[in-house]
Design an enzyme around this catalytic site. Structure first.
Site, mmCIF file in Angstrom:
data_model
loop_
_atom_site.group_PDB
_atom_site.id
_atom_site.type_symbol
_atom_site.label_atom_id
_atom_site.label_comp_id
_atom_site.label_asym_id
_atom_site.label_seq_id
_atom_site.Cartn_x
_atom_site.Cartn_y
_atom_site.Cartn_z
ATOM 1 N N THR A 126 -4.468 10.505 -2.281
ATOM 2 C CA THR A 126 -3.909 11.693 -1.637
ATOM 3 C C THR A 126 -4.867 12.878 -1.696
ATOM 4 O O THR A 126 -5.673 12.987 -2.623
ATOM 5 C CB THR A 126 -2.578 12.060 -2.344
ATOM 6 O OG1 THR A 126 -2.197 13.378 -1.982
ATOM 7 C CG2 THR A 126 -2.714 12.033 -3.862
ATOM 8 N N ASP A 127 -4.712 13.789 -0.742
ATOM 9 C CA ASP A 127 -5.527 15.012 -0.760
ATOM 10 C C ASP A 127 -5.174 15.905 -1.959
ATOM 11 O O ASP A 127 -5.911 16.830 -2.293
ATOM 12 C CB ASP A 127 -5.386 15.797 0.547
ATOM 13 C CG ASP A 127 -3.962 16.259 0.865
ATOM 14 O OD1 ASP A 127 -3.035 15.895 0.120
ATOM 15 O OD2 ASP A 127 -3.795 16.989 1.860
ATOM 16 N N GLU A 128 -4.004 15.630 -2.599
ATOM 17 C CA GLU A 128 -3.580 16.503 -3.707
ATOM 18 C C GLU A 128 -4.534 16.442 -4.891
ATOM 19 O O GLU A 128 -4.515 17.327 -5.741
ATOM 20 C CB GLU A 128 -2.164 16.136 -4.160
ATOM 21 C CG GLU A 128 -1.181 16.280 -3.030
ATOM 22 C CD GLU A 128 0.245 16.525 -3.477
ATOM 23 O OE1 GLU A 128 0.458 16.948 -4.621
ATOM 24 O OE2 GLU A 128 1.135 16.293 -2.654
ATOM 25 N N TYR A 151 1.712 14.753 -10.951
ATOM 26 C CA TYR A 151 1.551 13.692 -9.942
ATOM 27 C C TYR A 151 0.095 13.614 -9.494
ATOM 28 O O TYR A 151 -0.536 12.547 -9.519
ATOM 29 C CB TYR A 151 2.475 13.961 -8.741
ATOM 30 C CG TYR A 151 2.048 13.229 -7.481
ATOM 31 C CD1 TYR A 151 2.123 11.833 -7.403
ATOM 32 C CD2 TYR A 151 1.558 13.926 -6.363
ATOM 33 C CE1 TYR A 151 1.714 11.165 -6.250
ATOM 34 C CE2 TYR A 151 1.151 13.268 -5.218
ATOM 35 C CZ TYR A 151 1.226 11.884 -5.159
ATOM 36 O OH TYR A 151 0.816 11.219 -4.037
ATOM 37 N N LYS A 155 -2.781 10.643 -9.905
ATOM 38 C CA LYS A 155 -3.462 10.023 -8.759
ATOM 39 C C LYS A 155 -4.972 10.184 -8.928
ATOM 40 O O LYS A 155 -5.742 9.268 -8.631
ATOM 41 C CB LYS A 155 -3.001 10.649 -7.432
ATOM 42 C CG LYS A 155 -1.600 10.288 -6.988
ATOM 43 C CD LYS A 155 -1.371 8.803 -6.739
ATOM 44 C CE LYS A 155 -2.003 8.284 -5.471
ATOM 45 N NZ LYS A 155 -1.593 6.869 -5.184
HETATM 46 P P1 NAD Z 1 7.276 6.161 -2.019
HETATM 47 O O1 NAD Z 1 7.687 6.894 -3.253
HETATM 48 O O2 NAD Z 1 8.104 6.281 -0.789
HETATM 49 O O3 NAD Z 1 7.149 4.599 -2.336
HETATM 50 C C1 NAD Z 1 6.592 4.104 -3.504
HETATM 51 C C2 NAD Z 1 6.882 2.611 -3.574
HETATM 52 O O4 NAD Z 1 6.228 2.091 -4.748
HETATM 53 C C3 NAD Z 1 8.360 2.273 -3.723
HETATM 54 O O5 NAD Z 1 8.701 1.201 -2.889
HETATM 55 C C4 NAD Z 1 8.513 1.885 -5.179
HETATM 56 O O6 NAD Z 1 9.557 0.947 -5.424
HETATM 57 C C5 NAD Z 1 7.141 1.277 -5.470
HETATM 58 N N1 NAD Z 1 6.786 1.346 -6.897
HETATM 59 C C6 NAD Z 1 6.845 2.429 -7.718
HETATM 60 N N2 NAD Z 1 6.473 2.098 -8.968
HETATM 61 C C7 NAD Z 1 6.151 0.772 -8.935
HETATM 62 C C8 NAD Z 1 5.686 -0.141 -9.909
HETATM 63 N N3 NAD Z 1 5.494 0.232 -11.182
HETATM 64 N N4 NAD Z 1 5.435 -1.414 -9.528
HETATM 65 C C9 NAD Z 1 5.649 -1.807 -8.245
HETATM 66 N N5 NAD Z 1 6.103 -0.991 -7.294
HETATM 67 C C10 NAD Z 1 6.365 0.291 -7.625
HETATM 68 O O7 NAD Z 1 5.784 6.624 -1.749
HETATM 69 P P2 NAD Z 1 5.016 6.892 -0.370
HETATM 70 O O8 NAD Z 1 5.295 8.285 0.075
HETATM 71 O O9 NAD Z 1 5.249 5.766 0.547
HETATM 72 O O10 NAD Z 1 3.506 6.869 -0.878
HETATM 73 C C11 NAD Z 1 2.782 5.636 -0.951
HETATM 74 C C12 NAD Z 1 1.388 5.909 -1.471
HETATM 75 O O11 NAD Z 1 0.716 6.812 -0.609
HETATM 76 C C13 NAD Z 1 1.371 6.542 -2.864
HETATM 77 O O12 NAD Z 1 0.328 5.967 -3.602
HETATM 78 C C14 NAD Z 1 1.090 8.019 -2.580
HETATM 79 O O13 NAD Z 1 0.403 8.619 -3.656
HETATM 80 C C15 NAD Z 1 0.220 7.922 -1.349
HETATM 81 N N6 NAD Z 1 0.260 9.084 -0.446
HETATM 82 C C16 NAD Z 1 1.454 9.575 -0.014
HETATM 83 C C17 NAD Z 1 1.476 10.649 0.874
HETATM 84 C C18 NAD Z 1 2.781 11.196 1.419
HETATM 85 O O14 NAD Z 1 2.770 12.202 2.131
HETATM 86 N N7 NAD Z 1 3.937 10.561 1.157
HETATM 87 C C19 NAD Z 1 0.279 11.243 1.289
HETATM 88 C C20 NAD Z 1 -0.934 10.706 0.827
HETATM 89 C C21 NAD Z 1 -0.929 9.627 -0.032
HETATM 90 P P1 TYD Z 2 6.649 17.661 -0.486
HETATM 91 O O1 TYD Z 2 7.269 16.990 0.686
HETATM 92 O O2 TYD Z 2 7.301 17.510 -1.821
HETATM 93 O O3 TYD Z 2 5.123 17.210 -0.526
HETATM 94 P P2 TYD Z 2 3.891 17.746 -1.456
HETATM 95 O O4 TYD Z 2 4.426 18.489 -2.600
HETATM 96 O O5 TYD Z 2 3.290 16.440 -1.850
HETATM 97 O O6 TYD Z 2 3.028 18.559 -0.552
HETATM 98 O O7 TYD Z 2 6.558 19.213 -0.189
HETATM 99 C C1 TYD Z 2 5.859 19.713 0.931
HETATM 100 C C2 TYD Z 2 5.869 21.226 0.849
HETATM 101 O O8 TYD Z 2 7.216 21.693 0.990
HETATM 102 C C3 TYD Z 2 5.391 21.757 -0.494
HETATM 103 O O9 TYD Z 2 4.655 22.965 -0.277
HETATM 104 C C4 TYD Z 2 6.671 22.056 -1.245
HETATM 105 C C5 TYD Z 2 7.627 22.457 -0.143
HETATM 106 N N1 TYD Z 2 9.064 22.139 -0.394
HETATM 107 C C6 TYD Z 2 10.031 23.143 -0.259
HETATM 108 O O10 TYD Z 2 9.731 24.310 0.066
HETATM 109 N N2 TYD Z 2 11.341 22.812 -0.496
HETATM 110 C C7 TYD Z 2 11.725 21.564 -0.875
HETATM 111 O O11 TYD Z 2 12.935 21.330 -1.126
HETATM 112 C C8 TYD Z 2 10.714 20.535 -0.989
HETATM 113 C C9 TYD Z 2 11.078 19.139 -1.391
HETATM 114 C C10 TYD Z 2 9.406 20.888 -0.726
#
Ligand code: NAD
Ligand code: TYD
Length: 337
Positions: A126-128, A151, A155
């Protein structure tokens, strides 16, 4: 090609499985997922009986589970999504689960990939990990790693373990770092699905602090295509940023959702800010564009409309989630804010 997808029952993992099965008729996919609160097999309902798809329940932190899946299936590559993924949980419920899954779990997979001579490991990051930007500039692959919440720190730790496996043992590993995703099947604790669901139920929309924090939004399908590009063409040991090139303040996103749903802005409620809240994320995707030919295909407003429509048409999906354990989470997270 035979792929092991970890975390395929979550938001991006399930979108990736749908994408890969549709795009590559020759592919075989094994989805390895522990089904935590964020994992939902309903996300894979449409492919449940597809002969190219298999589900294996298992935990990446448990050595026996990992060994069993690698023994049972000979893989060409692993695409690693499994993670604890929500910043607010890492802050309010504590980082332990994040340290276990994101760092230890990633290391277990790296060890198994080496032991079983799997050709390639794609680590979805992630970019975070880069921390926060001021009002100017964008994250490059060479930007310093400066995570600001548990988090992001875990990562970053996993990224370093992947880098170390490549440098120490010559493992063919690549890392992607993507910006904020949105689209179908996103768990309604994240900004966009939470705001859509609350608005549809005429509940307050909790905006943290002044709502001027900036995120760079990407439609999940564009991210999936980027991962596929990196899986096929990425250079071992490299990092590839993937961004939406649409960085906007949270308040603007929330207002657009209200407009699409024809709901009043009086639903917006400013609540106490997230501690250590990163002010601005913005990705520079030049490397993946010039080296691998990836381009974003979906513009933000069209993709947001498609997403809002999906949540309207799949009300049962998110209502089921919000009727269970989620209520306790919501009360703990927003009750005293
Ligand atoms: P999510 O929370 O929706 O899904 C996570 C999945 O991982 C779930 O199905 C969960 O059951 C599984 N999981 C968790 N712990 C586990 C374990 N110990 N063993 C096996 N499975 C396990 O997450 P997401 O939003 O789909 O993100 C997926 C990946 O992409 C993550 O690595 C996250 O850091 C990365 N990512 C997410 C975003 C975003 O905006 N959501 C952006 C950039 C990168
Ligand atoms: P989020 O979807 O949790 O992603 P990330 O923290 O990984 O960027 O949040 C996106 C943005 O929205 C972040 O700046 C936090 C803000 N946010 C709110 O203002 N209210 C909320 O209830 C949530 C969940 C997020």
């Amino acid at each position: 090609m035979k792929l092991l997808i970890t975390g395929g029952a979550g938001f991006i993992g399930s979108n990736f499985i749908h994408y890969m099965l549709a795009e590559h008729p020759d592919i075989q996919i094994v989805n390895f997922d522990a089904l935590t609160y964020a994992g939902n097999l309903e996300n894979l309902g449409p492919v449940e009986r597809n002969p190219h798809y298999t589900f294996v329940k298992g935990d990446i932190t448990v050595e026996a589970d990992v060994t069993a899946v690698f023994k049972a299936h000979v893989m060409d590559a692993v695409v690693h999504f499994a993670a604890e993924s929500h910043v607010d949980r890492s802050l309010h419920l504590g980082p332990e689960a994040f340290i276990r899954t994101n760092i230890l779990g990633t290391q277990r997979l790296l060890d198994a990939v080496r032991a079983h001579r799997v050709r390639r490991f794609v680590h979805v990051s992630t970019d975070e990990v880069y921390g926060s930007l001021e009002s100017e500039g964008r994250f490059m692959e060479t930007s310093p790693i400066q995570p600001n919440n548990p988090y992001a720190a875990t990562k970053a730790g996993s990224d370093f373990m992947v880098r170390a496996a490549h440098r120490s043992h010559g493992l063919d590993a690549v890392i992607t770092r993507c910006s904020n995703n949105f689209g179908p099947y996103q768990f309604p604790e994240k900004l966009i699905p939470l705001m859509i669901a609350n608005a549809l139920e005429n509940k307050p929309l909790p905006v943290y602090g002044d709502g001027r924090q900036v995120r760079d939004w990407i439609y999940v399908r564009d991210h999936c295509r980027g991962i596929d590009c990196v899986l096929r063409q990425g250079k071992a040991g490299e990092v590839y940023n993937i961004g939406g090139m649409h960085d906007v303040p949270n308040l603007e996103v929330v207002r657009l959702i209200l407009k699409l749903l024809d709901k009043p802005s009086s639903l917006i409620q400013h609540v106490t800010d997230r501690p250590g809240h990163d002010r601005r994320y913005a990705i520079d995707s030049t490397k993946i564009e010039t080296e691998l030919g990836w381009r974003r295909q979906f513009d933000f407003e069209t993709a947001l409309k498609v997403t809002v429509d999906w949540y309207l048409q799949n009300r049962a999906w998110w209502e089921r989630i919000r009727s269970g354990e989620y209520q306790k989470y919501y009360a703990a997270m927003y009750g005293n804010r």
